[in-house]
Design a protein around this motif. Structure first.
Motif, PDB file in Angstrom:
ATOM      1  N   GLN A 221      15.368  29.326  54.036  1.00 14.37           N
ATOM      2  CA  GLN A 221      14.670  30.521  53.551  1.00 14.37           C
ATOM      3  C   GLN A 221      15.039  30.732  52.082  1.00 14.37           C
ATOM      4  OE1 GLN A 221      14.627  33.979  56.200  1.00 14.37           O
ATOM      5  NE2 GLN A 221      15.510  32.701  57.824  1.00 14.37           N
ATOM      6  N   ALA A 222      14.366  29.992  51.217  1.00 11.12           N
ATOM      7  CA  ALA A 222      14.709  29.989  49.805  1.00 11.12           C
ATOM      8  C   ALA A 222      14.518  31.359  49.161  1.00 11.12           C
ATOM      9  CB  ALA A 222      13.871  28.948  49.060  1.00 11.12           C
ATOM     10  N   ASP A 223      13.495  32.091  49.597  1.00  9.92           N
ATOM     11  CA  ASP A 223      13.252  33.402  48.999  1.00  9.92           C
ATOM     12  C   ASP A 223      14.402  34.372  49.300  1.00  9.92           C
ATOM     13  OD1 ASP A 223      12.666  33.424  51.679  1.00  9.92           O
ATOM     14  OD2 ASP A 223      10.787  34.517  51.499  1.00  9.92           O
ATOM     15  N   ALA A 224      14.971  34.290  50.501  1.00  8.92           N
ATOM     16  CA  ALA A 224      16.107  35.140  50.847  1.00  8.92           C
ATOM     17  C   ALA A 224      17.360  34.732  50.071  1.00  8.92           C
ATOM     18  CB  ALA A 224      16.379  35.080  52.351  1.00  8.92           C
ATOM     19  N   VAL A 225      17.535  33.423  49.842  1.00  5.95           N
ATOM     20  CA  VAL A 225      18.670  32.953  49.046  1.00  5.95           C
ATOM     21  C   VAL A 225      18.575  33.513  47.629  1.00  5.95           C
ATOM     22  CG1 VAL A 225      19.793  30.928  48.047  1.00  5.95           C
ATOM     23  CG2 VAL A 225      18.969  30.851  50.396  1.00  5.95           C
ATOM     24  N   PHE A 226      17.383  33.441  47.051  1.00  6.63           N
ATOM     25  CA  PHE A 226      17.191  33.956  45.697  1.00  6.63           C
ATOM     26  C   PHE A 226      17.332  35.477  45.651  1.00  6.63           C
ATOM     27  CE2 PHE A 226      15.744  29.777  44.702  1.00  6.63           C
ATOM     28  CZ  PHE A 226      15.850  29.651  43.321  1.00  6.63           C
ATOM     29  N   ALA A 227      16.978  36.157  46.730  1.00  2.00           N
ATOM     30  CA  ALA A 227      17.161  37.609  46.783  1.00  2.00           C
ATOM     31  C   ALA A 227      18.649  37.962  46.718  1.00  2.00           C
ATOM     32  CB  ALA A 227      16.536  38.169  48.058  1.00  2.00           C
ATOM     33  N   ALA A 228      19.480  37.197  47.442  1.00  2.49           N
ATOM     34  CA  ALA A 228      20.923  37.410  47.387  1.00  2.49           C
ATOM     35  C   ALA A 228      21.466  37.083  46.000  1.00  2.49           C
ATOM     36  CB  ALA A 228      21.615  36.559  48.446  1.00  2.49           C
ATOM     37  N   ILE A 229      20.963  36.009  45.389  1.00  2.00           N
ATOM     38  CA  ILE A 229      21.390  35.645  44.037  1.00  2.00           C
ATOM     39  C   ILE A 229      21.017  36.744  43.051  1.00  2.00           C
ATOM     40  CG2 ILE A 229      21.001  34.026  42.139  1.00  2.00           C
ATOM     41  CD1 ILE A 229      20.633  31.834  44.265  1.00  2.00           C
ATOM     42  N   PHE A 230      19.836  37.308  43.216  1.00  2.00           N
ATOM     43  CA  PHE A 230      19.406  38.408  42.342  1.00  2.00           C
ATOM     44  C   PHE A 230      20.354  39.599  42.457  1.00  2.00           C
ATOM     45  CE2 PHE A 230      17.043  42.426  42.023  1.00  2.00           C
ATOM     46  CZ  PHE A 230      16.637  42.362  40.694  1.00  2.00           C
ATOM     47  N   LEU A 231      20.767  39.930  43.668  1.00  3.81           N
ATOM     48  CA  LEU A 231      21.694  41.045  43.849  1.00  3.81           C
ATOM     49  C   LEU A 231      23.067  40.732  43.260  1.00  3.81           C
ATOM     50  CD1 LEU A 231      20.978  42.469  47.427  1.00  3.81           C
ATOM     51  CD2 LEU A 231      20.401  43.452  45.214  1.00  3.81           C
ATOM     52  N   LEU A 232      23.529  39.501  43.433  1.00 10.08           N
ATOM     53  CA  LEU A 232      24.818  39.119  42.859  1.00 10.08           C
ATOM     54  C   LEU A 232      24.784  39.199  41.336  1.00 10.08           C
ATOM     55  CD1 LEU A 232      25.687  36.063  45.129  1.00 10.08           C
ATOM     56  CD2 LEU A 232      27.034  38.162  44.919  1.00 10.08           C
ATOM     57  N   SER A 233      23.711  38.716  40.741  1.00 10.02           N
ATOM     58  CA  SER A 233      23.567  38.788  39.292  1.00 10.02           C
ATOM     59  C   SER A 233      23.501  40.239  38.827  1.00 10.02           C
ATOM     60  CB  SER A 233      22.301  38.035  38.863  1.00 10.02           C
ATOM     61  OG  SER A 233      22.104  38.141  37.467  1.00 10.02           O
ATOM     62  N   SER A 234      22.749  41.061  39.553  1.00  8.91           N
ATOM     63  CA  SER A 234      22.636  42.476  39.200  1.00  8.91           C
ATOM     64  C   SER A 234      23.984  43.173  39.306  1.00  8.91           C
ATOM     65  CB  SER A 234      21.613  43.168  40.106  1.00  8.91           C
ATOM     66  OG  SER A 234      20.335  42.573  39.985  1.00  8.91           O
ATOM     67  N   LEU A 235      24.754  42.827  40.335  1.00  8.48           N
ATOM     68  CA  LEU A 235      26.087  43.414  40.501  1.00  8.48           C
ATOM     69  C   LEU A 235      26.979  43.059  39.321  1.00  8.48           C
ATOM     70  CD1 LEU A 235      28.216  44.888  42.207  1.00  8.48           C
ATOM     71  CD2 LEU A 235      28.645  42.721  43.402  1.00  8.48           C
ATOM     72  N   GLY A 236      26.971  41.795  38.925  1.00 10.84           N
ATOM     73  CA  GLY A 236      27.770  41.378  37.782  1.00 10.84           C
ATOM     74  C   GLY A 236      27.356  42.087  36.499  1.00 10.84           C
ATOM     75  N   ILE A 237      26.045  42.247  36.298  1.00  5.22           N
ATOM     76  CA  ILE A 237      25.549  42.920  35.094  1.00  5.22           C
ATOM     77  C   ILE A 237      25.968  44.382  35.074  1.00  5.22           C
ATOM     78  CG2 ILE A 237      23.449  43.702  33.919  1.00  5.22           C
ATOM     79  CD1 ILE A 237      22.134  41.072  34.867  1.00  5.22           C
ATOM     80  N   VAL A 238      25.839  45.059  36.214  1.00  4.45           N
ATOM     81  CA  VAL A 238      26.203  46.485  36.284  1.00  4.45           C
ATOM     82  C   VAL A 238      27.688  46.674  35.996  1.00  4.45           C
ATOM     83  CG1 VAL A 238      26.434  48.456  37.847  1.00  4.45           C
ATOM     84  CG2 VAL A 238      24.310  47.151  37.791  1.00  4.45           C
ATOM     85  N   LEU A 239      28.531  45.863  36.605  1.00  9.37           N
ATOM     86  CA  LEU A 239      29.969  45.975  36.378  1.00  9.37           C
ATOM     87  C   LEU A 239      30.330  45.661  34.929  1.00  9.37           C
ATOM     88  CD1 LEU A 239      31.289  44.317  39.669  1.00  9.37           C
ATOM     89  CD2 LEU A 239      31.272  46.753  39.089  1.00  9.37           C
ATOM     90  N   PHE A 240      29.660  44.674  34.349  1.00  3.22           N
ATOM     91  CA  PHE A 240      29.880  44.337  32.938  1.00  3.22           C
ATOM     92  C   PHE A 240      29.501  45.508  32.046  1.00  3.22           C
ATOM     93  CE2 PHE A 240      28.528  42.697  28.837  1.00  3.22           C
ATOM     94  CZ  PHE A 240      29.531  41.800  28.508  1.00  3.22           C
ATOM     95  N   LEU A 241      28.376  46.150  32.336  1.00  2.60           N
ATOM     96  CA  LEU A 241      27.935  47.283  31.522  1.00  2.60           C
ATOM     97  C   LEU A 241      28.886  48.473  31.653  1.00  2.60           C
ATOM     98  CD1 LEU A 241      24.062  47.184  32.125  1.00  2.60           C
ATOM     99  CD2 LEU A 241      25.316  46.512  30.057  1.00  2.60           C
ATOM    100  N   ILE A 242      29.434  48.662  32.843  1.00  3.61           N
ATOM    101  CA  ILE A 242      30.403  49.757  33.033  1.00  3.61           C
ATOM    102  C   ILE A 242      31.626  49.540  32.149  1.00  3.61           C
ATOM    103  CG2 ILE A 242      32.001  50.819  34.675  1.00  3.61           C
ATOM    104  CD1 ILE A 242      29.851  50.382  36.829  1.00  3.61           C
ATOM    105  N   ILE A 243      32.154  48.309  32.138  1.00  3.60           N
ATOM    106  CA  ILE A 243      33.303  48.009  31.287  1.00  3.60           C
ATOM    107  C   ILE A 243      32.919  48.124  29.813  1.00  3.60           C
ATOM    108  CG2 ILE A 243      35.049  46.296  30.689  1.00  3.60           C
ATOM    109  CD1 ILE A 243      35.367  47.411  33.477  1.00  3.60           C
ATOM    110  N   SER A 244      31.693  47.732  29.462  1.00  2.00           N
ATOM    111  CA  SER A 244      31.243  47.851  28.072  1.00  2.00           C
ATOM    112  C   SER A 244      31.179  49.302  27.632  1.00  2.00           C
ATOM    113  CB  SER A 244      29.871  47.184  27.902  1.00  2.00           C
ATOM    114  OG  SER A 244      29.924  45.807  28.173  1.00  2.00           O
ATOM    115  N   LEU A 245      30.704  50.185  28.514  1.00  2.00           N
ATOM    116  CA  LEU A 245      30.672  51.611  28.190  1.00  2.00           C
ATOM    117  C   LEU A 245      32.084  52.164  28.040  1.00  2.00           C
ATOM    118  CD1 LEU A 245      27.807  52.838  30.569  1.00  2.00           C
ATOM    119  CD2 LEU A 245      27.719  52.618  28.083  1.00  2.00           C
TER     120      LEU A 245
END
Length: 257
Positions: A221-245
């Motif tokens: 289920q490639a679409d579900a794999v990419f959905a999880a990857i999207f969430l992981l990337s989003s999580l990393g970006i959000v945490l990075f932005l929090i530290i940047s702020l």
């Protein structure tokens, strides 16, 4: 003031957003035309659809599990890494002994060491946290140690002539000068925590986004794999932005002192 901020934000990130939209559009068009099969590279629309279809499982079970591992691993890495970096700064023998071990720890492939952590800690959360710490610990130690070593010699000499002790110099000069380096290490570390937690879940877990993506890849289920990857990337970006702020606020306060 608000209009000025919007204009500045558009000037800084406008082209990035345009390029992202363009790339997503091309990606969708390539998959729709059948140039790349959907089971190899699912379209953005099918990934979004899978994200919506699995939203309860992803947002209520797997995302909180991964976030918990990331936050615990990050907290331990920051605490232990900062203390070790400060200790190496104050003790030359400690630096000589521990620095090579720190470098060696980064040469060990996580794929190879993760099964050992599973043998030690089982499939509990601590096996994933151990991988996360191994990934995120090094940037904290190095950024703390290098930041404390860098610059400030003129100020240090001035305070020494005024009778200041080593603790006063550390507090008044070295810590403020080390803050930018330390915060840069935090930004790197928090992103590495997401990577470490994912690797730990991929190799042995019963929940988490890494586990979910492994299970979905097993059923093709490639679409579900990419959905999880999207969430992981989003999580990393959000945490990075929090530290940047946090970085922006701390450095702004320091500039006012």
């Amino acid at each position: 003031m608000k209009t000025t901020r919007i204009k500045k934000w558009s000037s800084d990130y406008g082209w990035f957003i345009i390029v992202v939209i363009l790339l997503v559009g091309i990606w969708q068009w390539i998959v729709d035309r059948g140039i790349i099969p959907a089971f190899i590279l699912p379209s953005p629309s099918s990934i979004w659809g899978s994200l919506l279809d699995n939203r309860e499982l992803l947002f209520e079970e797997h995302l909180p599990a991964t976030l918990n591992e990331v936050l615990i691993g990050f907290a331990i890495s920051v605490t232990a890494g900062t203390l070790l970096g400060v200790g190496m700064h104050f003790s030359r023998p400690l630096e000589k002994v521990l620095y090579p071990f720190l470098v060696i720890s980064q040469t060990i492939p996580l794929i190879a060491i993760s099964p050992i952590f599973i043998m030690w800690f089982g499939y509990s959360i601590w096996s994933k946290i151990a991988v996360t710490i191994l990934t995120a610990f090094f940037p904290i130690v190095v950024s703390t140690y290098d930041g404390l070593k860098s610059g400030g010699n003129e100020y240090r000499e001035l305070l020494l002539t005024m009778g200041a002790n080593r603790w006063t110099i550390f507090k008044k000069i070295q810590v403020p000068l080390a803050l930018p380096s330390f915060l840069s290490g935090l930004k790197m570390s928090v992103v590495y925590c997401v990577v470490g937690a994912t690797i730990g879940e991929w190799l042995g877990a019963s929940e988490g986004l890494g586990y979910f993506s492994r299970r979905m890849s097993g059923s093709l289920q490639a679409d579900a794999v990419f959905a999880a990857i999207f969430l992981l990337s989003s999580l990393g970006i959000v945490l990075f932005l929090i530290i940047s702020l946090l970085e922006r606020q701390l450095l702004k306060n320091k500039s006012h002192i």
